[in-house]
Write a protein that holds these residues in place. Structure first.
Motif, PDB file in Angstrom:
ATOM      1  N   ILE A   1      42.389  29.863  64.767  1.00  0.00           N
ATOM      2  CA  ILE A   1      42.505  30.687  65.977  1.00  0.00           C
ATOM      3  C   ILE A   1      43.022  29.858  67.143  1.00  0.00           C
ATOM      4  O   ILE A   1      43.844  30.300  67.947  1.00  0.00           O
ATOM      5  CB  ILE A   1      41.139  31.322  66.317  1.00  0.00           C
ATOM      6  N   LEU A   2      42.559  28.597  67.224  1.00  0.00           N
ATOM      7  CA  LEU A   2      42.952  27.738  68.333  1.00  0.00           C
ATOM      8  C   LEU A   2      44.381  27.217  68.202  1.00  0.00           C
ATOM      9  O   LEU A   2      45.088  27.070  69.204  1.00  0.00           O
ATOM     10  CB  LEU A   2      41.989  26.543  68.430  1.00  0.00           C
ATOM     11  N   MET A   3      44.836  26.935  66.980  1.00  0.00           N
ATOM     12  CA  MET A   3      46.060  26.170  66.796  1.00  0.00           C
ATOM     13  C   MET A   3      47.245  26.953  66.239  1.00  0.00           C
ATOM     14  O   MET A   3      48.377  26.497  66.356  1.00  0.00           O
ATOM     15  CB  MET A   3      45.790  24.981  65.855  1.00  0.00           C
ATOM     16  N   ASN A   4      47.033  28.106  65.613  1.00  0.00           N
ATOM     17  CA  ASN A   4      48.145  28.705  64.881  1.00  0.00           C
ATOM     18  C   ASN A   4      49.249  29.234  65.789  1.00  0.00           C
ATOM     19  O   ASN A   4      50.409  29.283  65.402  1.00  0.00           O
ATOM     20  CB  ASN A   4      47.641  29.832  63.964  1.00  0.00           C
ATOM     21  N   SER A   5      48.920  29.616  67.015  1.00  0.00           N
ATOM     22  CA  SER A   5      49.949  30.164  67.894  1.00  0.00           C
ATOM     23  C   SER A   5      50.952  29.107  68.346  1.00  0.00           C
ATOM     24  O   SER A   5      52.072  29.441  68.731  1.00  0.00           O
ATOM     25  CB  SER A   5      49.293  30.808  69.122  1.00  0.00           C
ATOM     26  N   SER A   6      50.561  27.826  68.289  1.00  0.00           N
ATOM     27  CA  SER A   6      51.469  26.762  68.704  1.00  0.00           C
ATOM     28  C   SER A   6      52.243  26.151  67.544  1.00  0.00           C
ATOM     29  O   SER A   6      53.000  25.207  67.741  1.00  0.00           O
ATOM     30  CB  SER A   6      50.688  25.650  69.415  1.00  0.00           C
ATOM     31  N   HIS A   7      52.046  26.689  66.341  1.00  0.00           N
ATOM     32  CA  HIS A   7      52.769  26.213  65.159  1.00  0.00           C
ATOM     33  C   HIS A   7      53.466  27.407  64.512  1.00  0.00           C
ATOM     34  O   HIS A   7      52.806  28.356  64.078  1.00  0.00           O
ATOM     35  CB  HIS A   7      51.821  25.563  64.144  1.00  0.00           C
ATOM     36  N   GLN A   8      54.785  27.327  64.431  1.00  0.00           N
ATOM     37  CA  GLN A   8      55.533  28.450  63.863  1.00  0.00           C
ATOM     38  C   GLN A   8      55.230  28.615  62.378  1.00  0.00           C
ATOM     39  O   GLN A   8      55.173  29.728  61.874  1.00  0.00           O
ATOM     40  CB  GLN A   8      57.028  28.218  64.071  1.00  0.00           C
TER      41      GLN A   8
END
Length: 304
Positions: A82-89
């Motif tokens: 939840i914390l990190m997936n939005s910043s990794h395509q």
């Protein structure tokens, strides 16, 4: 999952970790109830079946350990995704090892629980043999029928993944190693169909993502135009011909005129035989027209 559209596959990773975490937390209650029911230290036997009861204690200790780490790591990966997936395509590709680790944990937990249930029945009900035998038979029927249904389901929806699963894993986790030739051939045929289906999905996704992928090349000397026309004539419009184009390019065959005179068998080294025959037909039709144009020299006067 990696072939899902990019806008939703990262969300699918979050949902998967959530499912592992929730299942692990809920299933821990069932594992603990089974341990208390079968252990001679709680409601189980009277301590007379020393060897069986010690094996039961060991199996349930392993089951509890796997289940505990399944819930703990599933929750940790859930929060972290939840914390990190939005910043990794491509967060899904970075999560393959955690997903496989949780998959093996859930498989180990399930198999250990099945073994523990059989041992618990024996510890708790023996020496009342009629009840013990009936309970063991019913439990084995439920176990193996559920296993067959699960394998049939996996064979229908994920045969390629099942085909690449090591035989040891198929034997331990699924209790179906696919030993016979008929089973192996059936699995291989389903895996091939699934591979073709995934190839088409990847091709369609590539067309959506790459704005230049569908541009028609105006250079008629390129083999890609010829291959696309041949695939269209074969009724395979959605086939990704870039693989065959790259194979031709490796041998410096980048122009249609370089394919003139090559047999279909020779072209089949680079592409399927059906496509090779159609390519040969198009090449021969194109260059036979140009070769039939004969320039007639003017007849000098008085030579008649």
């Amino acid at each position: 999952m990696a072939l899902e559209p990019m806008e939703i596959r990262n969300e699918r990773v979050i949902q998967l970790f959530e499912a592992y975490a929730i299942f692990g937390a809920l299933f821990m209650n069932a594992v603990w109830i089974l341990y208390e029911w079968g252990s001679y230290k709680a409601h189980g036997g009277d301590g007379s079946n020393v060897i069986v009861e010690r094996i039961f204690e060991c199996v349930m200790a392993l089951a509890l350990s796997c289940n505990m780490f399944l819930a703990l790591l599933g929750a940790w990966y859930w929060v972290y995704s939840i914390l990190m997936n939005s910043s990794h395509q491509d967060y899904v590709f970075q999560s393959i090892k955690p997903m496989m680790y949780l998959y093996y944990l859930i498989c180990f937990t399930g198999n250990l629980v099945w073994v523990g249930m059989l041992l618990g029945i024996y510890c708790n009900l023996s020496p009342y043999w009629p009840e013990t035998i009936v309970s063991l038979v019913v439990a084995l029927i439920v176990c193996f029928s559920g296993s067959d249904i699960s394998v049939a389901h996996m064979l229908s929806v994920s045969p390629l993944e099942l085909y690449h699963l090591p035989s040891f894993s198929r034997h331990v986790f699924l209790r179906k190693p696919f030993f016979t030739k008929k089973e192996k051939d059936d699995l291989k045929a389903h895996a091939k169909m699934r591979a073709n289906e995934l190839r088409k999905l990847a091709y369609n996704e590539k067309k959506k993502l790459d704005p230049n992928f569908q541009k028609v090349r105006t250079n008629n000397n390129h083999t890609g135009v010829l291959l696309r026309a041949a695939a269209r004539n074969c009724g395979r419009d959605n086939t990704d011909i870039s693989i065959y184009e790259a194979r031709l390019e490796e041998d410096w065959l980048s122009k249609p005129e370089q394919l003139n005179g090559m047999s279909a068998e020779c072209l089949s080294r680079y592409m399927p035989l059906g496509l090779a025959k159609e390519v040969q037909k198009l090449v021969e039709a194109e260059f036979s027209r140009s070769e039939t144009i004969v320039e007639l020299a003017p007849i000098p006067n008085g030579d008649l």
